[in-house]
Motif scaffolding. Structure first.
Motif, PDB file in Angstrom:
ATOM      1  N   PHE A  46      49.666  17.268  48.438  1.00 27.92           N
ATOM      2  CA  PHE A  46      51.082  17.606  48.367  1.00 27.92           C
ATOM      3  C   PHE A  46      51.973  16.380  48.318  1.00 27.92           C
ATOM      4  O   PHE A  46      52.860  16.283  47.491  1.00 27.92           O
ATOM      5  CB  PHE A  46      51.474  18.496  49.549  1.00 27.92           C
ATOM      6  CG  PHE A  46      50.745  19.797  49.546  1.00 27.92           C
ATOM      7  CD1 PHE A  46      51.117  20.799  48.671  1.00 27.92           C
ATOM      8  CD2 PHE A  46      49.674  20.009  50.394  1.00 27.92           C
ATOM      9  CE1 PHE A  46      50.443  22.000  48.647  1.00 27.92           C
ATOM     10  CE2 PHE A  46      48.990  21.206  50.385  1.00 27.92           C
ATOM     11  CZ  PHE A  46      49.376  22.206  49.504  1.00 27.92           C
ATOM     12  N   PRO A  51      54.040  15.084  39.551  1.00 32.74           N
ATOM     13  CA  PRO A  51      54.739  16.138  38.824  1.00 32.74           C
ATOM     14  C   PRO A  51      54.776  15.824  37.325  1.00 32.74           C
ATOM     15  O   PRO A  51      54.459  14.700  36.901  1.00 32.74           O
ATOM     16  CB  PRO A  51      56.146  16.114  39.424  1.00 32.74           C
ATOM     17  CG  PRO A  51      56.310  14.751  39.973  1.00 32.74           C
ATOM     18  CD  PRO A  51      54.940  14.270  40.351  1.00 32.74           C
ATOM     19  N   SER A 120      59.831  16.021  36.787  1.00 34.87           N
ATOM     20  CA  SER A 120      60.203  17.401  37.041  1.00 34.87           C
ATOM     21  C   SER A 120      60.409  17.600  38.542  1.00 34.87           C
ATOM     22  O   SER A 120      59.631  17.110  39.353  1.00 34.87           O
ATOM     23  CB  SER A 120      59.104  18.338  36.548  1.00 34.87           C
ATOM     24  OG  SER A 120      59.353  19.652  36.962  1.00 34.87           O
ATOM     25  N   LYS A 121      61.436  18.323  38.894  1.00 36.11           N
ATOM     26  CA  LYS A 121      61.693  18.649  40.294  1.00 36.11           C
ATOM     27  C   LYS A 121      61.437  20.137  40.550  1.00 36.11           C
ATOM     28  O   LYS A 121      61.947  20.717  41.491  1.00 36.11           O
ATOM     29  CB  LYS A 121      63.120  18.260  40.670  1.00 36.11           C
ATOM     30  CG  LYS A 121      63.354  16.766  40.528  1.00 36.11           C
ATOM     31  CD  LYS A 121      64.563  16.322  41.261  1.00 36.11           C
ATOM     32  CE  LYS A 121      64.888  14.874  41.064  1.00 36.11           C
ATOM     33  NZ  LYS A 121      63.907  13.918  41.360  1.00 36.11           N
ATOM     34  N   GLU A 122      60.619  20.741  39.678  1.00 35.86           N
ATOM     35  CA  GLU A 122      60.315  22.168  39.788  1.00 35.86           C
ATOM     36  C   GLU A 122      59.601  22.498  41.096  1.00 35.86           C
ATOM     37  O   GLU A 122      59.913  23.492  41.747  1.00 35.86           O
ATOM     38  CB  GLU A 122      59.449  22.595  38.602  1.00 35.86           C
ATOM     39  CG  GLU A 122      59.119  24.061  38.588  1.00 35.86           C
ATOM     40  CD  GLU A 122      58.300  24.459  37.373  1.00 35.86           C
ATOM     41  OE1 GLU A 122      58.053  25.661  37.235  1.00 35.86           O
ATOM     42  OE2 GLU A 122      57.909  23.591  36.572  1.00 35.86           O
ATOM     43  N   TYR A 123      58.630  21.673  41.496  1.00 34.41           N
ATOM     44  CA  TYR A 123      57.863  21.960  42.698  1.00 34.41           C
ATOM     45  C   TYR A 123      58.145  20.988  43.842  1.00 34.41           C
ATOM     46  O   TYR A 123      58.070  21.350  44.997  1.00 34.41           O
ATOM     47  CB  TYR A 123      56.360  21.938  42.394  1.00 34.41           C
ATOM     48  CG  TYR A 123      55.961  22.956  41.358  1.00 34.41           C
ATOM     49  CD1 TYR A 123      56.021  24.312  41.638  1.00 34.41           C
ATOM     50  CD2 TYR A 123      55.551  22.565  40.090  1.00 34.41           C
ATOM     51  CE1 TYR A 123      55.665  25.254  40.693  1.00 34.41           C
ATOM     52  CE2 TYR A 123      55.192  23.492  39.131  1.00 34.41           C
ATOM     53  CZ  TYR A 123      55.247  24.836  39.443  1.00 34.41           C
ATOM     54  OH  TYR A 123      54.908  25.750  38.497  1.00 34.41           O
ATOM     55  N   PHE A 124      58.423  19.721  43.515  1.00 35.11           N
ATOM     56  CA  PHE A 124      58.631  18.697  44.538  1.00 35.11           C
ATOM     57  C   PHE A 124      59.907  17.932  44.226  1.00 35.11           C
ATOM     58  O   PHE A 124      60.149  17.566  43.083  1.00 35.11           O
ATOM     59  CB  PHE A 124      57.469  17.696  44.546  1.00 35.11           C
ATOM     60  CG  PHE A 124      56.123  18.328  44.712  1.00 35.11           C
ATOM     61  CD1 PHE A 124      55.699  18.761  45.949  1.00 35.11           C
ATOM     62  CD2 PHE A 124      55.275  18.491  43.627  1.00 35.11           C
ATOM     63  CE1 PHE A 124      54.459  19.339  46.110  1.00 35.11           C
ATOM     64  CE2 PHE A 124      54.036  19.068  43.779  1.00 35.11           C
ATOM     65  CZ  PHE A 124      53.623  19.494  45.026  1.00 35.11           C
TER      66      PHE A 124
END
Length: 134
Positions: A46, A51, A120-124
């Motif tokens: 994590f 990303p 990308s800031k989609e998940y983190f």
């Protein structure tokens, strides 16, 4: 008469004693020592995740990985080469950017490695990879 495994185990426990507070303490400490490295090892998935990313568009100060509008999309299409294999990673090259020789011609360009990326800031929001390595 032959002794069974159960008889042998019973005789060993009679000799050394039953499961008591000391054995419980040893069991808990060994379990704790074994659990912490597992947590640390799995957490790496994590906090060090990579990303989706691509090169930052040259001269575009507010560039983000997410498409902002049609003008932003056209700049990405102009400056960022497409992936040749169309894999799961995305549709754009992650490490190269087009550098144009002449501003009037869109066919006269070279492909160079970039020094700045957008993620990308989609998940983190941020990871070890986005903060340290790039």
């Amino acid at each position: 008469m032959a002794k069974t495994v159960h008889d042998i185990t019973d005789s060993i426990f009679k000799e050394i004693g039953e499961f008591g507070p000391y054995q419980f303490l040893v069991f808990a400490l060994v379990g704790l020592v074994a659990t912490i490295p597992g947590i640390v090892g799995f957490s790496f998935a994590f906090y060090a995740a990579t990303p989706s990313f691509r090169c930052k568009i040259p001269g575009f100060a507010n560039d983000t990985y997410e498409i902002q509008n049609e003008n932003h999309q056209s700049l990405i299409d102009k400056f960022i080469p497409f992936l040749s294999d169309k894999s799961f990673k995305g549709i754009y090259e992650g490490c190269t950017v087009k550098t144009f020789m002449n501003s009037s011609s869109s066919n006269n360009f070279t492909i160079n490695y970039c020094s700045e990326w957008v993620f990308s800031k989609e998940y983190f929001e941020s990871t070890l990879v986005t903060e340290v390595f790039f």
